[in-house]
Every structure is written in structure tokens, then in C-alpha cells.
Design an enzyme around this catalytic site. Structure first.
Site, PDB file in Angstrom:
ATOM      1  N   ASP A  13       0.811  -1.228   0.000  1.00 37.52           N
ATOM      2  CA  ASP A  13       0.000   0.000   0.000  1.00 37.52           C
ATOM      3  C   ASP A  13       0.843   1.275   0.000  1.00 37.52           C
ATOM      4  OD1 ASP A  13      -2.214  -1.742   0.318  1.00 37.52           O
ATOM      5  OD2 ASP A  13      -1.829  -1.784   2.468  1.00 37.52           O
ATOM      6  N   LYS A  16       2.170   2.651  -4.984  1.00 41.52           N
ATOM      7  CA  LYS A  16       3.028   2.343  -6.136  1.00 41.52           C
ATOM      8  C   LYS A  16       2.335   2.653  -7.464  1.00 41.52           C
ATOM      9  CE  LYS A  16       3.321  -1.905  -4.546  1.00 41.52           C
ATOM     10  NZ  LYS A  16       2.828  -1.824  -3.174  1.00 41.52           N
ATOM     11  N   GLY A  40      -4.105  -3.970  -4.411  1.00 40.42           N
ATOM     12  CA  GLY A  40      -5.053  -2.915  -4.758  1.00 40.42           C
ATOM     13  C   GLY A  40      -4.264  -1.675  -5.106  1.00 40.42           C
ATOM     14  N   HIS A  41      -4.244  -1.310  -6.375  1.00 38.86           N
ATOM     15  CA  HIS A  41      -3.468  -0.135  -6.793  1.00 38.86           C
ATOM     16  C   HIS A  41      -4.419   0.972  -7.236  1.00 38.86           C
ATOM     17  CE1 HIS A  41       0.224  -2.882  -7.677  1.00 38.86           C
ATOM     18  NE2 HIS A  41      -0.051  -2.766  -6.402  1.00 38.86           N
ATOM     19  N   GLN A 235       2.237  -5.605  -3.448  1.00 37.59           N
ATOM     20  CA  GLN A 235       2.542  -5.707  -2.014  1.00 37.59           C
ATOM     21  C   GLN A 235       3.886  -5.015  -1.718  1.00 37.59           C
ATOM     22  OE1 GLN A 235       1.632  -9.080  -3.490  1.00 37.59           O
ATOM     23  NE2 GLN A 235      -0.413  -8.305  -3.212  1.00 37.59           N
TER      24      GLN A 235
END
Ligand code: IMP
Length: 435
Positions: A13, A16, A40-41, A235
Site C-alpha cells: 500500500d 506504487k 489494490g493499486h 505488495q
């Protein structure tokens, strides 16, 4: 600069997605090579917010080729939903997306197993995202019960499903009897029906067919042609299965060491590794986090940084910047430069702490422990720096930052031992200071 990688240096988180999106401008191919729909991006492009899970963050640039390489574990329903959502928002997805026929497929039995084994026999569960990631990687390594994307199109696929569903039903039945009733979670007793799973996944296979290809060979050709390739880590390095805070980790090599294995591209092709850190620390799920602030400061960071999981919506545990952990992960991941994200979240905090060492059973250490029990005992040694009051979300030049913000950035760079090249002061592409 042929091979560039973006790697998170904390527990995931780190924002990125934003940097990948920025750097895609200079690249022809963007590759996701490990993890799965646990990631989750968030990318803000043209003032619109997009959430990505499996699709590389390069998807917003139509000329960029996006690849999901063989090291990823693919949940077909999840990626189809993601594609659909993006297409509905006007994003072009056709030949610009490729999915490896080597990627392993997540099935319903993997999600059941994630729930069964989240609890590892002590008071602190792993806190998995329940996306079936770990159990799918387990089957990959075990080989006998694994199904890869390429298998979905073979005549033996139906038999494979029947065989594996049969084995899993027996395993789950045995385990259900073994576990204490109170530990059971609803859904364990679902009997896996091979026929309906086969039908469901055959449908997914047809929808995914246009994207499926041998991405390893595609990438090797791109390497020979000296194409500019960006590798998008998911991650963070501290969640790496081999080098992270085991067992409170994810099931892939999420540090820089995983790039080559997951994509199939030789390590010497990589010329630049950008390490991404938040200006503070967050962690979601179980496991020690020495600088966690279970207090007003932690809550303030959570509120200002909107620190709630993109995938699971869980509140993230927040705390001070841990330079011991980040120096370790920057070295592990072979980082050349650092990008500091969410600096604006710290505006208004009177004094800021940075962890420069740990005290473990009376001993002062500056290395990151390999054993979880030692990390649990680690008491952070802090250095205090003055904060700044000004809002900085509109600043686009380093020199315009408040003096104390510059001091904070400088100190982080010194402690990690790598230069800071990017500072992010807000979610939009424009809210980025590039040195
Ligand atoms: P899993 O990857 O779903 O098995 O989860 C294992 C651990 O990694 C849990 O603590 C999760 O919260 C954490 N984790 C997995 N993916 C992410 C991510 O993208 N960001 C932050 N934490 C993650």
C-alpha cells in the site's frame, strides 16, 4: 533505460500505482509478475480515480503493452470484472493486455483454504485478504493439484477439475472433522461441484482467450529488442515470502528478488529499481509493526491518509517511519532511488518521529531481525524532527516545500542510504515533485 522496476519497501500500500502510472510514459511495456487480486493499486488519471487489482497500472496509456506474467496467480472472475469496469469507464482494453498461459488459476477451493488456514495456531491470525492467493501458490509448488491458464484450453481440463475437486472435497471433509466446531467459518461445508466449476471456468476461459499468450517469450523478444520495460511490484518487500516478516507475509516474492522469477526476464536486464515508501508506516493484517501508533497520532494519519484497504477495506495500522525496516528492504530489493509518497499526510503534526534502531532484550540493533519473535520484542529507538504546519498539496517544486519537510526527506534518504528522486504530495499525477 531498458528495465525499470517499482518495488514497495514497506508492508504494501505504498501508493506504487501512481508512480507506475507516471513512469509508463517512458516505457513501452508494463509487467505485473507476482501476487494476484490481493493487490489494490489506486491510480488517479485525468482527475478520475481508478482502482486496479490485477491489471497493470500502465493500462491508462493506450500505447503501452500491459502484461500479466507467469508468476501471478489469476482469479478469472476478478480480472474479468476489472476489465469490464475499466471498459465501462472508457479505458481501451484489447490487444494492449496480455495474460500469461503460465499463470496459475485461483479456484473456489483456494478461497475456502484461505479461510481455513488464516489462523495459524496462535492468537494472531495472518489476516489474509481471503483471495485464495496462498493456497493457489501452495498448489503451484505442489504441482499435482495445480491448473495453469494454458490448461483451461486443453481437452483434459474437465478431467483435471473432476480429479482436483474430488481430492479437495476429501481434504476439506477430513479437516472439517478435525477442527473444533467453534473454529469453523461458514462456507467450509460447501461441497465443490466439479461440473458447475467446470462450466463456470470454461466460460471465463472463453472470455479471457483473446488476452492469453506466452508472455515469457514475448518479454524475452522485447529484451532482445532493447524495449523499455517497467516491472510493477505488488505488495511490499516486508511481505516477501522468503525475506519478509514470516509467517505474516504474502505467498510470493514481493521484494525486488521476485522480478526475474515472476516475469522470466534475466536479472541483469534491470537497470533501475525505484523503491516506494510512504512518509510513515502502515500495515494491514497480522504481524508485528514496531512503530505502530495505536493512539491519536495513528488515527490522525489513518484519517488524513485515508488508510483503509483498497481490497478489503480494513483499517490499516499506522505509525512512524521505520528506517530500520526500510533500509533493510531497500538493500534487499536492490533499490537505486527512493520515492516518498503521501508526505502531505504529515502536515500539521508538531513533531515527527523516525525509528533509527530497535532495542531487543536490552540490546540496541540497527539490523532488521529475521525471526518474528525478535521483531515482536523490538522497541523502536526514535529520533524526533520538527514538523510543518503548511498544506503542501499544491507544491510542485522541491525548493517550495517547508524547510522542515525538506529536512524530513533528507533524513529519510540519509538513513536508507539512497537518494530520494520523487516526492508525492497528493493522489493526482500533477501532485508530484520530481528532483
Ligand atoms: P494474502 O496475500 O492475501 O495471503 O495476505 C497475506 C498478508 O499480506 C496479509 O497480512 C495481508 O493483509 C497482506 N497483503 C496482501 N496483499 C496486500 C497488499 O496489496 N497490500 C497490503 N497488504 C497486503
Amino acid at each position: 533505460m531498458p528495465g525499470t522496476a517499482i518495488i514497495g519497501l514497506q508492508w504494501g500500500d505504498e501508493a506504487k500505482g501512481k508512480i507506475v502510472d507516471l513512469l509508463t510514459e517512458q516505457n513501452e511495456i508494463v509487467v505485473r509478475y507476482q501476487g494476484g487480486a490481493n493487490a489494490g493499486h489506486t491510480v488517479v488519471a485525468n482527475g478520475k480515480k481508478f482502482k486496479l487489482s490485477l491489471i497493470p497500472s500502465g493500462i491508462f496509456r493506450p500505447k503501452v503493452q500491459c502484461l500479466i506474467a507467469g508468476g501471478v496467480v489469476l482469479d478469472p472472475a476478478s480480472i474479468l470484472k476489472e476489465i469490464d469496469g475499466l471498459v465501462k469507464q472508457g479505458i481501451k482494453i484489447d490487444r494492449n493486455l496480455m495474460i500469461s498461459d503460465r499463470a496459475h488459476v485461483i479456484f473456489p477451493w483456494h478461497k475456502i483454504a484461505d479461510r481455513m488456514f488464516n489462523n495459524i495456531g496462535n492468537d494472531e491470525p495472518i489476516g489474509t485478504t481471503m483471495r485464495g492467493i496462498g493456497p493457489c501458490y501452495e498448489d503451484k509448488v505442489g504441482r499435482a493439484l495445480a491448473i495453469r491458464v494454458g490448461d483451461l484450453y486443453k481437452p483434459g481440463f474437465k478431467n483435471q477439475i473432476e480429479h482436483i475437486a474430488g481430492v479437495k472435497n476429501q481434504l476439506f471433509l477430513g479437516l472439517t472433522n478435525h477442527f473444533d466446531h467453534t473454529m469453523r467459518i461458514s462456507g467450509w461445508d460447501i461441497e465443490l461441484e466439479a461440473e458447475s466449476i467446470y462450466k463456470e471456468y470454461s466460460g471465463y476461459a472463453e472470455q479471457l482467450r483473446p488476452y492469453v499468450t506466452d508472455t515469457t517469450n514475448y518479454l524475452l523478444d522485447a529484451v532482445d529488442a532493447d524495449k523499455r520495460i517497467l516491472f510493477e511490484g505488488a505488495q511490499g518487500s516486508l511481505l516477501d515470502i522468503d525475506h519478509g516478516t514470516f509467517p505474516y507475509v504474502t505467498s510470493s516474492n514481493s521484494s525486488g528478488v521476485g522480478i526475474s522469477g515472476g516475469s522470466g526476464v534475466p536479472p541483469h536486464f534491470l537497470k533501475k529499481i525505484v523503491g516506494i515508501v510512504k512518509a510513515y508506516t502502515t500495515r494491514v493484517g497480522g504481524g508485528p509493526c514496531p512503530t505502530e501508533q495505536n493512539n491519536e497520532i495513528g488515527q490522525q494519519i489513518r484519517d488524513r491518509g485515508n488508510e483503509y484497504g483498497t481490497v478489503t477495506k480494513r483499517p490499516r495500522r499506522c505509525g512512524w517511519f521505520d528506517a530500520v525496516a526500510v533500509r533493510y528492504s531497500a538493500r534487499l530489493s536492490g533499490v537505486d532511488v527512493i520515492s516518498v509518497m503521501l508526505l502531505d499526510v504529515l502536515s500539521g503534526i508538531d513533531s515527527l518521529k523516525i525509528c533509527t534502531g530497535y532495542e531487543i532484550e536490552g540490546q540496541q540493533v540497527t539490523h532488521f531481525p529475521s525471526q518474528i519473535d525478535d521483531l515482536r520484542k523490538a522497541v523502536p529507538i526514535y529520533e524526533t524532527l520538527p514538523g510543518w504546519k503548511e498544506e503542501i498539496t499544491g507544491i510542485t517544486k522541491y525548493n517550495d516545500l517547508p524547510e522542515n519537510a525538506k529536512r524530513y526527506i533528507k533524513r529519510i534518504a540519509e538513513l536508507i542510504g539512497k537518494p530520494v528522486e520523487i516526492v508525492s504530495v497528493g493522489p493526482d499525477r500533477l501532485q508530484t515533485i520530481i528532483f
